[in-house]
Motif scaffolding. Structure first.
Motif, short mmCIF file in Angstrom:
data_model
loop_
_atom_site.label_atom_id
_atom_site.label_comp_id
_atom_site.label_asym_id
_atom_site.label_seq_id
_atom_site.Cartn_x
_atom_site.Cartn_y
_atom_site.Cartn_z
N GLY A 1 5.72 -2.07 -4.18
CA GLY A 1 5.01 -1.25 -3.14
C GLY A 1 3.95 -1.09 -3.50
N LYS A 2 2.88 0.52 -4.25
CA LYS A 2 1.96 -0.23 -5.02
C LYS A 2 1.81 0.56 -6.87
N ASN A 3 0.85 -0.23 -7.35
CA ASN A 3 1.26 -0.93 -8.89
C ASN A 3 2.56 -0.99 -9.27
N VAL A 4 2.75 -2.66 -8.19
CA VAL A 4 4.38 -2.90 -8.29
C VAL A 4 4.11 -4.00 -9.67
N SER A 5 2.58 -4.25 -10.21
CA SER A 5 2.68 -5.59 -11.38
C SER A 5 3.06 -4.73 -13.11
N ASN A 6 2.52 -3.98 -12.70
CA ASN A 6 2.02 -2.41 -14.05
C ASN A 6 4.02 -2.51 -13.97
N ALA A 7 3.84 -1.46 -12.40
CA ALA A 7 5.86 -1.27 -13.01
C ALA A 7 7.13 -2.68 -13.20
N LYS A 8 6.66 -3.98 -12.98
CA LYS A 8 7.92 -4.52 -13.45
C LYS A 8 7.00 -4.96 -15.05
N THR A 9 5.96 -5.04 -15.05
CA THR A 9 6.24 -5.38 -16.53
C THR A 9 6.63 -4.23 -17.64
N PHE A 10 6.30 -3.40 -17.23
CA PHE A 10 6.80 -2.56 -17.93
C PHE A 10 8.38 -2.31 -18.46
N LEU A 11 9.21 -2.58 -16.43
CA LEU A 11 10.53 -2.99 -16.79
C LEU A 11 11.42 -4.19 -17.56
N GLY B 1 -1.36 12.20 -11.19
CA GLY B 1 -1.37 13.51 -10.75
C GLY B 1 -0.14 13.80 -11.98
N GLN B 2 0.53 15.27 -12.03
CA GLN B 2 1.05 15.68 -12.68
C GLN B 2 3.13 15.36 -12.19
N ILE B 3 3.72 14.41 -12.58
CA ILE B 3 5.23 14.18 -12.60
C ILE B 3 5.90 15.21 -12.86
N SER B 4 6.41 15.76 -10.80
CA SER B 4 7.58 16.62 -11.58
C SER B 4 8.84 16.31 -10.66
N GLY B 5 9.70 17.88 -10.22
CA GLY B 5 11.62 16.74 -9.41
C GLY B 5 11.09 17.09 -8.28
N LEU C 1 8.70 5.22 -13.48
CA LEU C 1 7.23 5.65 -11.94
C LEU C 1 6.54 6.37 -13.35
N LYS C 2 6.31 7.31 -14.51
CA LYS C 2 5.12 7.76 -15.10
C LYS C 2 3.76 7.10 -14.83
N GLU C 3 4.40 5.44 -15.53
CA GLU C 3 3.40 5.20 -15.66
C GLU C 3 1.91 5.15 -15.04
N GLY C 4 2.55 4.35 -12.99
CA GLY C 4 1.34 5.07 -12.52
C GLY C 4 1.38 5.96 -11.73
N ALA D 1 0.76 -1.19 0.10
CA ALA D 1 -0.03 0.20 0.26
C ALA D 1 0.49 0.81 0.42
N GLY D 2 1.67 1.18 0.10
CA GLY D 2 2.85 2.32 -0.05
C GLY D 2 3.64 2.29 -1.01
N GLN D 3 3.86 3.73 -1.39
CA GLN D 3 4.25 4.42 -2.17
C GLN D 3 5.59 3.82 -2.82
N THR D 4 5.04 3.46 -4.53
CA THR D 4 5.77 3.01 -5.58
C THR D 4 7.66 3.53 -5.52
N SER D 5 8.07 2.41 -5.34
CA SER D 5 9.93 2.53 -5.52
C SER D 5 10.02 1.49 -6.11
N LEU D 6 10.81 2.32 -6.67
CA LEU D 6 11.41 1.34 -8.16
C LEU D 6 13.45 1.62 -8.42
#
Lengths: 235, 204
Positions: free
Chosen positions: A164-174, A201-205, A195-198, A31-36
C-alpha cells in the motif's frame, strides 16, 4: 511511450514485455491504505490502517481484516470490494478442501489457489485484474506463515512485509527491526510502530485494525480496546 | 447374479502392534470359470499406505488408477504423502460422487499414521466410511471372514503373529466361498519394513 498504446487490452503484451493493466492494478494497490505483516517465532501479526472517509461512518461495522478459516486471516491494500470477492472465493476453496479431505487446508495450498484465481483474471476476456494485494497470515502444521499475493497472481512468503502507501519507508523500518527469534508480542509492538511511522493524524484503536494468530491456531482480530492497550505500551 | 459377486474376491486388514497386515485372495473369475490366479487387489499408495479393493474387477482397476492419480497430484502440490485418514476421506468422497451410478467396489484402506500407530477402515460402494480398531473385511467371502476374524483376532500382535492370524483367517474363509480363493497374498507393514508373502491354500 509505446506502452500506452497497448494499455487498453488486458490480454495484450506491450513491446516492453509487460501487461500494462497489471502495472496499473499495482498502482491502485500502491495508492491504498498501508497494511503490513510480521511473522514471529510463535505466531503472525497483520495490521492495517482503517481511515474512514468521514467521522459519521460507524467504525464497528467496517472489518478490513477478515477470517478465511479459523486459523487463517487476511488483510488487504487497494480496492475493498475486490478484496471481499477474493475472501469469499478463498473461504469456499478452504471449505471444499475440508469437505474432500476432512482436514483444514494448509496455508500454502490456500494461497496457491487464491493466487490462481487472481491470475485467471489476467488472462480471461472481459474481466480486469483485482485491484488488491493480500497479506495472508496463518498457523498450520508447518508453523506460522505470512504470504503476500499480488494482482498478477504471484505470491511470496515473507518474514515481514508491507503493502500500500508508504511501503518503502515501512519496509526499511521493518528490515531494521526484524529479528528471526522475535516473539508475537514483540512483533505486535513492531507492527504498531511501523504503522505509526507513516500515519497521518492521531493513531488509535479506532483507526487501525490488528489480527493475530498464535500456536492455538485461532486467528482473531483484536478489539479496539486491546489495540489501545498495545498503543499505550508502545508509547 | 449380483454384479458384486461376478468376479469374486476376499480381503482382510488387521491391526497389530505398531504394524498392520492386509491380505487378499488371488482368484479372478467370470462367474464360475476361473480366469486368473494372480489377480492383484491390494495396491500400494505410498510406503505406509495400502488400499485393497474388492468387487467388480474392472472397477477395482479403475478405482486404483484414479486413486493413484489423485495421490500423485496431492504429493506434487503439497510435497508430502497423504495421511491414512485423509486418504480414506478422499476415497469416500470419490465414491459418493458416483452415488447414482456407483463403482461396484468396496475398498479397505490400511496405513500407518505419522506416529507409527496403525489405521484401518473400509467403506461401502457409495462411500460410507467405517473405522475399526481391530479388523476390516470385504468381498464375496465377507460373512465367513467376519466370523473367522472375530474368533481368531487378538489385539497387539507382533508382525509375525499377525501374519499367521490373518493368513489363517483368510484361507479358512475363502474355502467356504466357491468364487474366491486360489491362494493369497499378505503384506505386513511396520514403520521400517514391509514383508510380502504369498499363501498356498486349496487351489480351487
Amino acid at each position: 511511450m509505446g506502452d500506452s498504446q497497448y494499455s487498453f487490452s488486458l490480454t495484450t503484451f506491450s513491446p516492453s514485455g509487460k501487461l500494462v493493466q497489471i502495472e496499473y492494478a499495482l498502482t491502485a494497490v500502491g495508492a491504498g491504505q498501508t497494511s503490513l505483516g510480521i511473522k514471529a517465532s510463535n505466531g503472525v501479526v497483520i495490521a492495517t490502517e482503517k481511515k474512514l472517509p468521514s467521522i459519521l461512518v460507524d467504525e464497528n461495522s467496517v472489518h478490513k481484516i477478515q477470517l478465511i478459516t479459523p486459523n487463517i486471516g487476511v488483510a488487504y491494500s487497494g480496492m475493498g470490494p475486490d478484496s471481499r470477492v477474493l475472501v469469499r472465493k478463498s473461504r469456499k476453496q478452504a471449505q471444499q478442501y475440508k469437505r474432500l479431505y476432512h482436514e483444514p487446508i494448509p496455508l500454502s495450498q490456500l494461497v496457491r489457489e487464491t493466487a490462481a484465481v487472481m491470475q485467471e483474471f489476467t488472462q480471461s476476456g472481459g474481466v480486469r485484474p483485482f485491484g488488491v494485494s493480500l497479506l495472508v497470515a496463518g498457523f498450520d502444521d508447518n508453523g506460522p506463515q505470512l504470504y503476500q499475493v499480488d494482482p498478477s497472481g504471484s505470491y511470496f512468503s515473507w518474514k515481514a512485509s508491507a503493502i500500500g502507501k508508504n511501503v518503502s519507508n515501512a519496509k526499511t523500518f521493518l528490515e531494521k527491526r526484524y529479528t528471526d527469534d522475535m516473539e508475537l508480542e514483540d512483533a505486535i509492538h513492531t507492527a504498531i510502530l511501523t504503522l505509526k511511522e507513516g500515519f497521518e493524524g492521531q493513531i488509535s484503536g479506532k483507526n487501525i485494525e490488528i489480527g493475530i494468530v498464535d500456536a492455538s491456531r485461532k486467528f482473531r482480530v483484536l478489539t479496539p480496546a486491546e489495540v489501545d492497550d498495545y498503543l499505550a505500551e508502545v508509547e | 447374479m449380483s454384479i458384486t459377486s461376478y468376479n469374486g474376491s476376499a480381503l482382510i486388514a488387521m491391526v497389530g502392534k505398531n504394524c498392520f497386515a492386509i491380505a487378499s485372495d488371488r482368484r479372478l473369475g467370470v462367474q464360475f470359470q476361473t480366469i486368473a490366479t494372480d489377480f492383484q487387489r491390494i495396491f500400494e499408495i505410498h510406503e505406509t499406505l495400502y488400499v485393497g479393493l474388492s468387487g467388480l474387477a474392472t472397477d477395482v482397476q479403475t478405482m486404483y488408477q484414479r486413486l493413484k492419480f489423485r495421490h500423485k497430484l496431492y504429493n506434487l502440490r503439497e510435497e508430502r504423502n497423504m495421511r491414512p485418514e485423509t486418504f480414506a476421506s478422499l476415497v469416500s468422497a470419490m465414491l459418493y460422487e458416483k452415488r447414482f451410478g456407483p463403482y461396484f467396489c468396496e475398498p479397505i484402506i490400511a496405513g500407518l499414521n505419522e506416529d507409527g500407530t496403525p489405521f484401518i477402515c473400509t467403506t461401502d460402494l457409495i462411500g460410507a466410511k467405517q473405522l475399526s480398531k481391530d479388523f476390516v473385511v470385504s468381498g464375496t467371502a465377507s460373512e465367513s471372514l467376519y466370523g473367522a476374524c472375530e474368533s481368531m483376532y487378538k489385539p497387539d500382535l507382533e508382525p509375525e503373529e499377525l501374519f499367521e492370524t490373518i493368513s489363517q483367517a483368510l484361507l479358512s474363509s475363502v474355502d467356504r466361498d466357491c468364487i474366491s480363493g486360489w491362494g493369497g497374498i499378505v503384506h505386513v507393514v511396520s514403520a521400517d519394513q514391509v514383508i510380502t508373502r504369498t499363501l498356498k491354500g486349496r487351489m480351487d
